[in-house]
Design a protein around this motif. Structure first.
Motif, PDB file in Angstrom:
ATOM      1  N   LEU A 128       0.822  -1.208   0.000  1.00  0.00           N
ATOM      2  CA  LEU A 128       0.000   0.000   0.000  1.00  0.00           C
ATOM      3  C   LEU A 128       0.852   1.253   0.000  1.00  0.00           C
ATOM      4  O   LEU A 128       0.345   2.362   0.201  1.00  0.00           O
ATOM      5  N   VAL A 129       2.133   1.075  -0.207  1.00  0.00           N
ATOM      6  CA  VAL A 129       3.043   2.200  -0.418  1.00  0.00           C
ATOM      7  C   VAL A 129       3.438   2.265  -1.887  1.00  0.00           C
ATOM      8  O   VAL A 129       3.185   3.266  -2.574  1.00  0.00           O
ATOM      9  N   PHE A 130       4.036   1.181  -2.411  1.00  0.00           N
ATOM     10  CA  PHE A 130       4.576   1.291  -3.767  1.00  0.00           C
ATOM     11  C   PHE A 130       3.514   1.201  -4.857  1.00  0.00           C
ATOM     12  O   PHE A 130       3.657   1.833  -5.912  1.00  0.00           O
ATOM     13  N   MET A 131       2.427   0.473  -4.638  1.00  0.00           N
ATOM     14  CA  MET A 131       1.383   0.418  -5.664  1.00  0.00           C
ATOM     15  C   MET A 131       0.601   1.733  -5.763  1.00  0.00           C
ATOM     16  O   MET A 131       0.379   2.257  -6.865  1.00  0.00           O
ATOM     17  N   PRO A 132       0.164   2.352  -4.651  1.00  0.00           N
ATOM     18  CA  PRO A 132      -0.468   3.668  -4.755  1.00  0.00           C
ATOM     19  C   PRO A 132       0.467   4.751  -5.279  1.00  0.00           C
ATOM     20  O   PRO A 132       0.008   5.688  -5.950  1.00  0.00           O
ATOM     21  N   LEU A 133       1.778   4.641  -4.999  1.00  0.00           N
ATOM     22  CA  LEU A 133       2.705   5.630  -5.545  1.00  0.00           C
ATOM     23  C   LEU A 133       2.759   5.527  -7.061  1.00  0.00           C
ATOM     24  O   LEU A 133       2.787   6.552  -7.772  1.00  0.00           O
ATOM     25  N   LEU A 134       2.753   4.307  -7.592  1.00  0.00           N
ATOM     26  CA  LEU A 134       2.664   4.130  -9.036  1.00  0.00           C
ATOM     27  C   LEU A 134       1.351   4.708  -9.553  1.00  0.00           C
ATOM     28  O   LEU A 134       1.321   5.405 -10.580  1.00  0.00           O
ATOM     29  N   ALA A 135       0.255   4.442  -8.841  1.00  0.00           N
ATOM     30  CA  ALA A 135      -1.050   4.956  -9.257  1.00  0.00           C
ATOM     31  C   ALA A 135      -1.059   6.481  -9.262  1.00  0.00           C
ATOM     32  O   ALA A 135      -1.610   7.103 -10.181  1.00  0.00           O
ATOM     33  N   ALA A 136      -0.453   7.107  -8.261  1.00  0.00           N
ATOM     34  CA  ALA A 136      -0.400   8.570  -8.201  1.00  0.00           C
ATOM     35  C   ALA A 136       0.365   9.133  -9.382  1.00  0.00           C
ATOM     36  O   ALA A 136      -0.039  10.134  -9.998  1.00  0.00           O
ATOM     37  N   THR A 137       1.474   8.499  -9.722  1.00  0.00           N
ATOM     38  CA  THR A 137       2.305   8.945 -10.838  1.00  0.00           C
ATOM     39  C   THR A 137       1.544   8.863 -12.156  1.00  0.00           C
ATOM     40  O   THR A 137       1.629   9.766 -13.004  1.00  0.00           O
ATOM     41  N   LEU A 138       0.794   7.779 -12.332  1.00  0.00           N
ATOM     42  CA  LEU A 138       0.014   7.617 -13.555  1.00  0.00           C
ATOM     43  C   LEU A 138      -1.225   8.502 -13.561  1.00  0.00           C
ATOM     44  O   LEU A 138      -1.604   9.057 -14.603  1.00  0.00           O
ATOM     45  N   ALA A 139      -1.868   8.667 -12.407  1.00  0.00           N
ATOM     46  CA  ALA A 139      -3.127   9.409 -12.330  1.00  0.00           C
ATOM     47  C   ALA A 139      -2.959  10.852 -12.757  1.00  0.00           C
ATOM     48  O   ALA A 139      -3.787  11.401 -13.501  1.00  0.00           O
ATOM     49  N   GLU A 140      -1.882  11.485 -12.300  1.00  0.00           N
ATOM     50  CA  GLU A 140      -1.713  12.896 -12.636  1.00  0.00           C
ATOM     51  C   GLU A 140      -1.277  13.102 -14.081  1.00  0.00           C
ATOM     52  O   GLU A 140      -1.529  14.156 -14.660  1.00  0.00           O
ATOM     53  N   ARG A 141      -0.651  12.096 -14.671  1.00  0.00           N
ATOM     54  CA  ARG A 141      -0.182  12.209 -16.052  1.00  0.00           C
ATOM     55  C   ARG A 141      -1.238  11.805 -17.077  1.00  0.00           C
ATOM     56  O   ARG A 141      -1.290  12.361 -18.174  1.00  0.00           O
ATOM     57  N   LEU A 142      -2.068  10.831 -16.718  1.00  0.00           N
ATOM     58  CA  LEU A 142      -3.076  10.324 -17.641  1.00  0.00           C
ATOM     59  C   LEU A 142      -4.468  10.871 -17.332  1.00  0.00           C
ATOM     60  O   LEU A 142      -5.442  10.465 -17.956  1.00  0.00           O
ATOM     61  N   ARG A 143      -4.543  11.776 -16.364  1.00  0.00           N
ATOM     62  CA  ARG A 143      -5.800  12.452 -16.012  1.00  0.00           C
ATOM     63  C   ARG A 143      -6.897  11.437 -15.659  1.00  0.00           C
ATOM     64  O   ARG A 143      -8.007  11.495 -16.176  1.00  0.00           O
ATOM     65  N   TRP A 144      -6.553  10.500 -14.770  1.00  0.00           N
ATOM     66  CA  TRP A 144      -7.558   9.527 -14.341  1.00  0.00           C
ATOM     67  C   TRP A 144      -8.754  10.240 -13.724  1.00  0.00           C
ATOM     68  O   TRP A 144      -8.606  11.226 -12.995  1.00  0.00           O
ATOM     69  N   ARG A 145      -9.951   9.739 -13.985  1.00  0.00           N
ATOM     70  CA  ARG A 145     -11.181  10.342 -13.477  1.00  0.00           C
ATOM     71  C   ARG A 145     -11.892   9.453 -12.463  1.00  0.00           C
ATOM     72  O   ARG A 145     -12.995   9.759 -12.030  1.00  0.00           O
ATOM     73  N   SER A 146     -11.270   8.363 -12.107  1.00  0.00           N
ATOM     74  CA  SER A 146     -11.877   7.413 -11.174  1.00  0.00           C
ATOM     75  C   SER A 146     -10.810   6.833 -10.260  1.00  0.00           C
ATOM     76  O   SER A 146      -9.630   6.760 -10.628  1.00  0.00           O
ATOM     77  N   ASP A 147     -11.236   6.429  -9.078  1.00  0.00           N
ATOM     78  CA  ASP A 147     -10.339   5.764  -8.132  1.00  0.00           C
ATOM     79  C   ASP A 147     -10.191   4.271  -8.428  1.00  0.00           C
ATOM     80  O   ASP A 147      -9.419   3.585  -7.752  1.00  0.00           O
ATOM     81  N   LEU A 148     -10.899   3.758  -9.424  1.00  0.00           N
ATOM     82  CA  LEU A 148     -10.872   2.323  -9.685  1.00  0.00           C
ATOM     83  C   LEU A 148      -9.472   1.797 -10.031  1.00  0.00           C
ATOM     84  O   LEU A 148      -9.086   0.723  -9.536  1.00  0.00           O
ATOM     85  N   PRO A 149      -8.693   2.497 -10.888  1.00  0.00           N
ATOM     86  CA  PRO A 149      -7.333   1.983 -11.138  1.00  0.00           C
ATOM     87  C   PRO A 149      -6.482   1.947  -9.875  1.00  0.00           C
ATOM     88  O   PRO A 149      -5.701   1.011  -9.673  1.00  0.00           O
ATOM     89  N   LEU A 150      -6.625   2.968  -9.015  1.00  0.00           N
ATOM     90  CA  LEU A 150      -5.909   2.981  -7.736  1.00  0.00           C
ATOM     91  C   LEU A 150      -6.330   1.786  -6.893  1.00  0.00           C
ATOM     92  O   LEU A 150      -5.479   1.086  -6.328  1.00  0.00           O
ATOM     93  N   LEU A 151      -7.620   1.546  -6.825  1.00  0.00           N
ATOM     94  CA  LEU A 151      -8.119   0.408  -6.061  1.00  0.00           C
ATOM     95  C   LEU A 151      -7.602  -0.907  -6.640  1.00  0.00           C
ATOM     96  O   LEU A 151      -7.169  -1.803  -5.900  1.00  0.00           O
ATOM     97  N   GLY A 152      -7.620  -1.020  -7.985  1.00  0.00           N
ATOM     98  CA  GLY A 152      -7.163  -2.244  -8.626  1.00  0.00           C
ATOM     99  C   GLY A 152      -5.698  -2.524  -8.363  1.00  0.00           C
ATOM    100  O   GLY A 152      -5.320  -3.660  -8.031  1.00  0.00           O
TER     101      GLY A 152
END
Length: 258
Positions: A128-152
């Motif tokens: 719950l440290v390294f996977m959400p950090l990857l999600a944060a990096t992708l979310a701000e660059r790909l303009r994610w509109r949902s928390d589902l990828p973070l959850l996945g």
């Protein structure tokens, strides 16, 4: 980063699909390659000294650094400059620091009496440290509109630890940890970000690699310091420093015009 500042949103999404494909390839390899068992020698840490009724004092108490940085990170999520990132990246970074704080308890519990059963509770919050950090990096660059990828991604990391606990195969966990770092590096290099200072992520990962080296040289560091401090104790402190660098990055970020 400047090298990718001119990349269009469409081009960035195509690169994002390539990163997703790389993730799928890593997942296939994790289950296609021969299983890897947890080496029992891993539990034999160099510094077994107890103090004040706490066994393995150095390795246990050094986890306070994770708790400190985790709490500071969660507190920073309320700052206007950090909240300006938007809901999805904010949730991902918040989960990263929450995972870091939980790692303090899980790692201390493990180091109190090292065993496979306790190591599960060390590794669960680490995912719950390294996977959400990857999600944060992708979310701000790909303009994610949902928390589902973070959850996945978070559930994937947790699932790898559960899978190891049930089957004894540690390889998926190793791939999840190493793969998340690899994909994060590729994302920083290939995808544009609307925020300044993201090159500091290389410093974050570089500091974490120093921590990993200290972990691998646990006994050598303990001998070199005359039995004062072990490599694993230093690993905890340096790894916490890596996430403090991440915290400073978020607190100092500025939107990039255009």
């Amino acid at each position: 980063m400047a090298a990718t500042a001119g990349v269009s949103v469409a081009a960035a999404r195509k690169r994002g699909y390539l990163l997703a494909l790389a993730g799928v390839v890593l997942a296939v390899l994790a289950f296609a390659l021969p299983p890897v068992a947890q080496p029992q020698a891993y539990h034999g840490f160099a510094d077994a000294r107890g103090w004040l009724g706490v066994p393995n004092f150095g390795d246990v108490m050094s986890n306070l650094a994770f708790l400190l940085v985790g709490v500071l990170g969660l507190s920073a999520m309320r700052e206007p400059r950090v909240q300006a990132m938007g809901r999805i990246p904010l949730h991902a970074y918040a989960l990263t620091f929450a995972g870091l704080a939980l790692t303090a308890f899980g790692s201390a519990y493990y180091h109190w009496a090292p065993s496979d059963a306790r190591l599960v509770w060390d590794r669960l919050p680490m995912t719950l440290v390294f996977m959400p950090l990857l999600a944060a990096t992708l979310a701000e660059r790909l303009r994610w509109r949902s928390d589902l990828p973070l959850l996945g991604l978070s559930l994937l990391g947790v699932g790898c630890v559960v899978y190891w606990n049930v089957t004894g195969n540690l390889l998926p966990y190793f791939v999840a940890e190493g793969g998340s770092i690899l994909l994060l590096l590729l994302a920083v290099a290939l995808l544009p970000t609307p925020w300044s200072g993201r090159a500091q992520l290389f410093a974050v990962l570089g500091t974490y690699l120093v921590a990993f080296a200290c972990e691998q040289g646990d006994k050598q560091v303990f001998q070199a310091t005359g039995g004062t401090v072990s490599g694993h104790t230093i690993k905890h402190l340096v790894a916490a420093l890596a996430f403090y660098v991440l915290l400073r990055m978020l607190r100092r970020q500025q939107p990039i015009d255009g």
